[in-house]
Design a protein around this motif. Sequence first.
Motif, PDB file in Angstrom:
ATOM      1  N   ARG A  10       1.811  -5.437   2.896  1.00  0.00           N
ATOM      2  CA  ARG A  10       1.879  -6.799   3.424  1.00  0.00           C
ATOM      3  C   ARG A  10       2.743  -6.864   4.683  1.00  0.00           C
ATOM      4  N   LYS A  14       1.546  -8.000   8.420  1.00  0.00           N
ATOM      5  CA  LYS A  14       2.234  -9.077   9.134  1.00  0.00           C
ATOM      6  C   LYS A  14       2.619  -8.637  10.552  1.00  0.00           C
ATOM      7  N   ASP A 159       4.271  -7.507  -5.978  1.00  0.00           N
ATOM      8  CA  ASP A 159       4.406  -7.986  -4.620  1.00  0.00           C
ATOM      9  C   ASP A 159       5.148  -9.305  -4.722  1.00  0.00           C
TER      10      ASP A 159
END
Length: 161
Positions: A10, A14, A159
Amino acid sequence: MIDRIPMSVRGNKKLKEELLRLTRVERLDVVKAIEVAREHGDLKENAEYHAAKERQGMIEARIMDLKDKLGRAEVIDCLQVSCKRVVFGTVVVLLDLDTDEEVTYQLLGPEESEVKAGSISVLSPIGRSMLSKEEGDEVVTKTPGGTREFEVVEIKTGDFA
C-alpha cells in the motif's frame, strides 16, 4: 551501496500515485504558471514568477526523492508476513507496563509510518526494540521522554494502518 527501504504494498502504491500526480499534473501546472508570470514583464520584481519557480523546484525535488525511494523500495506484502515474531508489516499489540494500557501498532517503513494512524517506523526507537520479539517478550526502549517498558501481547498479520 544502495540501502533498501522496506515498504508495504500500500505504501508503494501511494508513493507511485504521488509521483504520477506530480509528473502528470503539478509539473505541467507550474510550467503554465511560469509562462503566465513571464508575460507580466520584468522578472526581477515579478513575485508570481519567483513563487512559481520556487514551487517548480519543490516539485522537482520531491519527484527526485520519490524516484529514489521507489527505486530502493523492498516491497513487502503485510498480509503474507509471519506472525511468530515481530517483523516488518506485523500488527503488534503492546501492554505498557507503566500504565497498563494496550496500544496497537503496525510496523512499517519510515516513509509510510504515522503514529496517529497506528503505524510506526521499523527504524524508530520502539520499532527497532520490538523487532524479533515474540508474544510474552518484554520490550524496553529508550525514548526522548525516558525509558519505556512494554510486553508483547499479540502479533498478527494485516493491513492495519
